[in-house]
Design an enzyme around this catalytic site. Structure first.
Site, PDB file in Angstrom:
ATOM      1  N   HIS A 500       0.861  -1.182   0.000  1.00  7.78           N
ATOM      2  CA  HIS A 500       0.000   0.000   0.000  1.00  7.78           C
ATOM      3  C   HIS A 500       0.894   1.228   0.000  1.00  7.78           C
ATOM      4  O   HIS A 500       1.291   1.710   1.065  1.00  7.78           O
ATOM      5  CB  HIS A 500      -0.886   0.048   1.251  1.00  7.78           C
ATOM      6  CG  HIS A 500      -2.016  -0.926   1.247  1.00  7.78           C
ATOM      7  ND1 HIS A 500      -3.148  -0.737   1.995  1.00  7.78           N
ATOM      8  CD2 HIS A 500      -2.195  -2.083   0.591  1.00  7.78           C
ATOM      9  CE1 HIS A 500      -3.977  -1.753   1.800  1.00  7.78           C
ATOM     10  NE2 HIS A 500      -3.418  -2.596   0.956  1.00  7.78           N
TER      11      HIS A 500
HETATM   12  C1  LIG Z   1      -0.435  -9.497   1.085  1.00 11.73           C
HETATM   13  C2  LIG Z   1      -1.099  -8.419   0.296  1.00 11.73           C
HETATM   14  C3  LIG Z   1      -2.451  -8.163   0.476  1.00 11.73           C
HETATM   15  C4  LIG Z   1      -3.082  -7.167  -0.257  1.00 11.73           C
HETATM   16  N1  LIG Z   1      -4.422  -6.998  -0.097  1.00 11.73           N
HETATM   17  C5  LIG Z   1      -5.067  -6.036  -0.799  1.00 11.73           C
HETATM   18  C6  LIG Z   1      -6.477  -5.869  -0.666  1.00 11.73           C
HETATM   19  O1  LIG Z   1      -7.133  -6.601   0.085  1.00 11.73           O
HETATM   20  N2  LIG Z   1      -7.083  -4.888  -1.383  1.00 11.73           N
HETATM   21  C7  LIG Z   1      -6.390  -4.076  -2.216  1.00 11.73           C
HETATM   22  O2  LIG Z   1      -6.998  -3.196  -2.820  1.00 11.73           O
HETATM   23  N3  LIG Z   1      -5.055  -4.229  -2.383  1.00 11.73           N
HETATM   24  C8  LIG Z   1      -4.388  -5.185  -1.698  1.00 11.73           C
HETATM   25  N4  LIG Z   1      -3.021  -5.357  -1.867  1.00 11.73           N
HETATM   26  C9  LIG Z   1      -2.321  -4.434  -2.777  1.00 11.73           C
HETATM   27  C10 LIG Z   1      -2.387  -4.901  -4.222  1.00 11.73           C
HETATM   28  O3  LIG Z   1      -1.762  -6.141  -4.345  1.00 11.73           O
HETATM   29  C11 LIG Z   1      -1.727  -3.854  -5.121  1.00 11.73           C
HETATM   30  O4  LIG Z   1      -2.409  -2.630  -5.006  1.00 11.73           O
HETATM   31  C12 LIG Z   1      -1.765  -4.238  -6.590  1.00 11.73           C
HETATM   32  O5  LIG Z   1      -1.260  -5.528  -6.769  1.00 11.73           O
HETATM   33  C13 LIG Z   1      -0.994  -3.250  -7.422  1.00 11.73           C
HETATM   34  O6  LIG Z   1      -1.060  -3.615  -8.764  1.00 11.73           O
HETATM   35  P1  LIG Z   1       0.040  -3.151  -9.814  1.00 11.73           P
HETATM   36  O7  LIG Z   1      -0.302  -3.797 -11.095  1.00 11.73           O
HETATM   37  O8  LIG Z   1       0.166  -1.686  -9.759  1.00 11.73           O
HETATM   38  O9  LIG Z   1       1.402  -3.714  -9.235  1.00 11.73           O
HETATM   39  P2  LIG Z   1       1.863  -5.245  -9.039  1.00 11.73           P
HETATM   40  O10 LIG Z   1       0.712  -6.101  -8.776  1.00 11.73           O
HETATM   41  O11 LIG Z   1       2.963  -5.207  -8.077  1.00 11.73           O
HETATM   42  O12 LIG Z   1       2.422  -5.636 -10.453  1.00 11.73           O
HETATM   43  C14 LIG Z   1       3.618  -5.118 -10.922  1.00 11.73           C
HETATM   44  C15 LIG Z   1       4.300  -6.185 -11.749  1.00 11.73           C
HETATM   45  O13 LIG Z   1       5.417  -5.591 -12.379  1.00 11.73           O
HETATM   46  C16 LIG Z   1       6.515  -6.451 -12.298  1.00 11.73           C
HETATM   47  N5  LIG Z   1       7.717  -5.601 -12.362  1.00 11.73           N
HETATM   48  C17 LIG Z   1       8.137  -4.716 -11.440  1.00 11.73           C
HETATM   49  N6  LIG Z   1       9.258  -4.099 -11.859  1.00 11.73           N
HETATM   50  C18 LIG Z   1       9.556  -4.606 -13.083  1.00 11.73           C
HETATM   51  C19 LIG Z   1      10.579  -4.360 -14.017  1.00 11.73           C
HETATM   52  N7  LIG Z   1      11.541  -3.451 -13.789  1.00 11.73           N
HETATM   53  N8  LIG Z   1      10.579  -5.076 -15.162  1.00 11.73           N
HETATM   54  C20 LIG Z   1       9.627  -6.004 -15.412  1.00 11.73           C
HETATM   55  N9  LIG Z   1       8.624  -6.273 -14.555  1.00 11.73           N
HETATM   56  C21 LIG Z   1       8.584  -5.569 -13.403  1.00 11.73           C
HETATM   57  C22 LIG Z   1       6.341  -7.177 -11.003  1.00 11.73           C
HETATM   58  O14 LIG Z   1       7.038  -8.401 -11.037  1.00 11.73           O
HETATM   59  C23 LIG Z   1       4.829  -7.330 -10.923  1.00 11.73           C
HETATM   60  O15 LIG Z   1       4.391  -8.532 -11.481  1.00 11.73           O
HETATM   61  C24 LIG Z   1      -2.360  -6.367  -1.161  1.00 11.73           C
HETATM   62  C25 LIG Z   1      -0.996  -6.631  -1.352  1.00 11.73           C
HETATM   63  C26 LIG Z   1      -0.372  -7.642  -0.640  1.00 11.73           C
HETATM   64  C27 LIG Z   1       1.067  -7.891  -0.869  1.00 11.73           C
END
Ligand SMILES: Cc1cc2nc3c(=O)[nH]c(=O)nc-3n(C[C@H](O)[C@H](O)[C@H](O)COP(=O)(O)OP(=O)(O)OC[C@H]3O[C@@H](n4cnc5c(N)ncnc54)[C@H](O)[C@@H]3O)c2cc1C
Ligand code: SF4
Lengths: 574, 246
Positions: A500
């Site tokens: 978060h």
């Molecule tokens: C235990 C846990 C519980 C959670 N519970 C909730 C919840 O109940 N409700 C809620 O709203 N949110 C929750 N979250 C937060 C939620 O997971 C995130 O808000 C969400 O996953 C963000 O999505 P994103 O696509 O922005 O990033 P991510 O899901 O982190 O995806 C980013 C991706 O980019 C990849 N990446 C990063 N850097 C690079 C790079 N340089 N080159 C290539 N690939 C790269 C990573 O490997 C990853 O797969 C929780 C998180 C955790 C860890």
């Protein structure tokens, strides 16, 4: 030697929710998308043996390992930052699905107040209510404008819920009914009703019944298996990019996934970007993937780090207040409230889902009058049944030692005799909380790590005291024999435990106060879209994913408009 | 108390008296007939306990992968058993096999901190030691304290109160240790003890799922859908991930 790969329409830098939504929407519209992801490809088959607290919750098996790179952290600019070394202190998504695989799937919207926080605060309380060093600003989008995108995210993800009477208006009901009413939740509702508040069951991506989304992807019904947040769902019942948007993108035949592909730079030419450089982390080979549009979808830390490493945008300088990249960083890992001990009652606390709970918002956003309190915004009062695992949960009353005979006896006795009510609260940005490159520590390839500078401010403590008191009263009304409030630490501990985080490439209505517009399009580099919670000018009170998902849906419209028009800003600065 | 545990305890005490009474020379391999094989260290203290299961068959996974000196292992095991002792609720850390859990973890990637960021400089409060090195350092320190505080030849020999007093000193950070604070070592020891008592038995701890039974935690069940609204407290026989059939 870098191999240059032929140009595609769109390239993404990560395949979590943000990357998945971009891939699905753009390929459905007929564009070619290459999805680069540093981790492995995952499927539901990976989760069949995952009811294992030690492997998944303690050792964080699904999450990013920190041996190659991490963050550094310090409380203030006077301190020397230290690297976050252990996986238990920094939890980040990796592999297809990203954090969307091991999220708990609590799926809230932010409030209308959040999007216009500065104007609405001034309108009701005057400018004097906002401290000088606090950087809140309107988001450059209103709740009415973002509402259709929230709906789109909820429909795609199959969110199960019921209307919160104190939330912003909805254009459509939740696509699936709320999760079941557990006896503990009934106690919560009854007590809240007696206190005159407005309880509702929290929206869940642990889908309550079999659901087929508008893209034709089917989610199964949640089994209340208890191994949810930190784990993957073996039933395909938790909304996750690998069972929703990624299969949707694959079906089009226009999506190419490349795993083990770590993006290290954004490539630019003048005021345009031309693609990204990435490294196959197995072989060390480097590639330049050219693209008309680059979508940064690597979560806030790597979104911001890639901008800084690629020298795109002006880095924020807390001394002068100039620059934008890294500004308005907010952390949201302080979820505190109180624990109630019940002598006579035993609960089935081992049953849970990642988002099974109830809450009320009478003390959230600007739903109550702040005239006589020393803070703005607020938090949600909430109780969750997450499935209490036995290593992590050892509740003991105050003054009990943390080991030995008495500890053992009491932690066993109270294991199924406690309930916690907590408040997730908003975190607002300050001048001295920001992201920058670390001058000392580097990753395996010699690039500087991202440095977090963050600490609490007076209002954070005031808000905490106020909400903590509400949690205590709620538990007392529920009949707890002993209620123990959770103390707030004097300084942020640097434990980043559930992804978060917000800010660093914030949105707004003009390049004067923001990095991106409300289509997540970079003002200075029209074909670069920075997707995710890096755009949040402040951290709203609850979990971030639907808000970042909604903004990403809107960003995909911006990308399509850009590609169709052959360039240009999708929206002009105000 | 469950039967298996009683047996283990009996065996321990009979081993102890066996050693005492027979006055067997230190440092050698003793073939103890029904007692199974056991090693003694220089001071003649007891080696790892070879528990038996399945109709008297030894469990061959209860052997040391990481620790070379059984005295180090015994010392850590004894400390774990003070942190999570046997009581009327059920077995303590040793009977739950938490020490073997730790040994196996130290032999794997966690013991060498493979997935942690390990680059220098290590600032104050960050130890450059691997988890494996920390436990060796910790075991030797416990032995040293037994000697310096109570003139005992080993930590395991101390009575419970003495062991508690030493652990409290460590916890309070009052003991000088090499490259790590004693409170950090103690925190780690306390956490791995709980992990060893409540992990899935596939890791060698939580023997017979007795840790889970004490806490009335049903383990790796597949679904609670049928129970989600139950007003009654449910006591469900636990299952391990090893019991999953997919
Ligand atoms: C235990 C846990 C519980 C959670 N519970 C909730 C919840 O109940 N409700 C809620 O709203 N949110 C929750 N979250 C937060 C939620 O997971 C995130 O808000 C969400 O996953 C963000 O999505 P994103 O696509 O922005 O990033 P991510 O899901 O982190 O995806 C980013 C991706 O980019 C990849 N990446 C990063 N850097 C690079 C790079 N340089 N080159 C290539 N690939 C790269 C990573 O490997 C990853 O797969 C929780 C998180 C955790 C860890
Ligand atoms: S609680 Fe429900 S959604 Fe979560 S992992 Fe279990 S079955 Fe899947």
């Amino acid at each position: 030697m870098v191999t240059v790969l032929p140009k595609v329409d769109v390239v993404t830098t990560g395949m979590g929710w943000a990357g998945g939504i971009v891939a699905a929407e753009l390929t459905k519209a007929g564009y070619n998308v290459v999805g680069l992801e540093r981790g492995e490809e995952r499927s539901v088959e990976d989760f069949l043996l995952c009811h294992d607290e030690y492997k998944y919750n303690i050792r964080k098996d699904l999450m990013q390992k920190l041996n190659k790179d991490t963050l550094t952290f310090r409380n203030t600019r006077k301190d020397e930052a230290r690297p976050v070394r252990s996986e238990s202190d920094l939890v980040l998504g990796t592999g297809t699905g990203g954090g969307g695989t091991h999220w708990g799937a609590q799926a809230y919207r932010y409030f209308p107040y959040d999007f216009e926080i500065r104007s609405k605060t001034i309108e009701r309380y005057g400018a004097g209510k906002i401290p000088d060093n606090m950087l809140i600003q309107d988001w450059g989008i209103t709740y009415e404008e973002i509402e259709p995108y929230y709906t789109k995210f909820e429909q795609m993800a199959g969110i199960s819920g019921e209307e919160d009477p104190l939330a912003g208006p909805r254009s459509a009901p939740y696509p699936t009914p709320p999760l079941l009413m557990a006896p503990q939740l009934q106690m919560f509702h009854d007590a809240a009703d007696r206190l005159g508040y407005h309880p509702y069951r929290v929206p869940a991506g642990n889908v309550s019944e079999v659901y087929t989304n508008p893209d034709g992807e089917t989610l199964n019904a949640c089994q209340y298996c208890s191994f949810c947040g930190s784990y993957g769902c073996e039933y395909g019942a938790k909304s996750d990019p690998i069972v929703t948007v990624i299969p949707t993108a694959k079906k089009t035949g226009k999506f190419e996934l490349r795993t083990h592909a770590l993006v290290t730079r954004i490539l630019k030419n003048g005021n345009k970007v031309v693609g990204v450089r990435y490294r196959d982390i197995r072989t060390g080979e480097e590639f330049d993937q050219l693209a008309d549009v680059v979508a940064l979808t690597s979560y806030i830390f790597n979104n911001v780090r890639l901008l800084l490493l690629s020298k795109i945008g002006q880095p924020y300088d807390p001394d002068t207040g100039k620059g934008i990249i890294g500004k308005n960083y907010t952390d949201h890992h302080t979820i505190l409230g109180a624990t109630g001990y019940f002598e006579e009652k035993k609960f089935n606390n081992f049953i849970g889902t990642g988002a099974w709970g109830s809450a009320y918002n009478d003390f959230n956003a600007d739903n109550f009058d702040h005239t006589n309190v020393d803070f703005i915004h607020g938090g949600q009062i909430e109780m969750h049944l997450l499935g209490n695992e036995p290593i992590t949960n050892n509740p003991v009353p105050p003054d009990t030692p943390s080991w030995g005979k008495e500890f053992k006896d009491k932690s066993i006795y109270y294991y199924n005799r406690t309930l916690s009510v907590v408040s997730q609260r908003a975190f607002l940005p300050y001048k001295d909380n920001y992201l920058s490159l670390d001058p000392v520590y580097k990753d395996d390839y010699g690039d500087p790590l991202l440095r977090v500078t963050f600490d609490y401010h007076e209002m954070d403590f005031k808000r905490h005291e106020f909400l903590s008191d509400k949690c205590v009263k709620q538990l007392e009304e529920m009949g707890a024999d002993l209620v123990v409030p959770h103390p707030m630490q004097e300084h942020f501990s640097g434990r980043f435990t559930f992804q978060h985080d917000g800010g660093g490439a914030i949105m707004g209505s003009s390049p004067k106060n923001s990095a991106v517009n409300n289509y997540s399009q970079m003002w200075d580099y029209e074909n670069l879209f920075v997707c995710g919670s890096s755009a949040f000018p402040h951290f709203g009170p609850m979990n971030p994913t639907p808000t970042m998902g909604a903004l990403t849906y809107r960003a995909t419209e911006g990308m399509m408009a850009f590609l169709k028009n052959g360039g240009g800003l999708v929206i002009q600065p105000k | 108390m469950d039967e298996g545990k009683e047996k283990i305890l009996d065996k321990k005490s009979s081993r102890r008296s066996f050693l005492k009474n027979s006055g067997i020379a230190v440092g050698g391999l003793v073939l103890g007939g029904t007692l199974g094989s056991l090693f003694t260290n220089k001071n003649g203290t007891q080696g790892p306990v070879t528990t038996t299961q399945n109709g008297g068959q030894p469990d061959f996974t209860e052997a040391l992968q990481f620790f070379r000196r059984t005295s180090d292992f015994d010392t850590i095991a004894a400390a774990m058993d003070v942190i999570y002792p046997e009581d009327s609720n059920g077995p303590g850390a040793i009977a739950l096999n938490a020490p073997y859990f730790l040994d196996k973890q130290l032999a794997g990637q966690w013991g060498t901190n493979t997935y942690e960021y390990r680059k220098e400089p290590f600032q104050e409060g960050h130890t450059p030691l691997t988890n494996g090195a920390i436990f060796i350092e910790g075991a030797r320190k416990l032995k040293e304290l037994a000697k310096s505080e109570y003139d005992a030849s080993s930590f395991t020999e101390l009575d419970e109160e003495q062991k508690i007093a030493i652990l409290q000193k460590l916890e309070a950070g009052e003991v000088e240790m090499n490259l790590i604070s004693s409170s950090a070592f103690f925190g780690l020891l306390r956490n791995v003890t709980l992990q060893g008592c409540f992990c899935d038995p596939l890791y060698g701890g939580n023997k017979n799922m007795d840790g889970w039974k004490m806490k009335e935690f049903p383990g790796a069940q597949m679904s609670y859908l049928a129970y989600a609204q139950s007003d009654e407290f449910l006591v469900i026989d636990p299952i391990s991930v090893g019991g999953h059939k997919h």
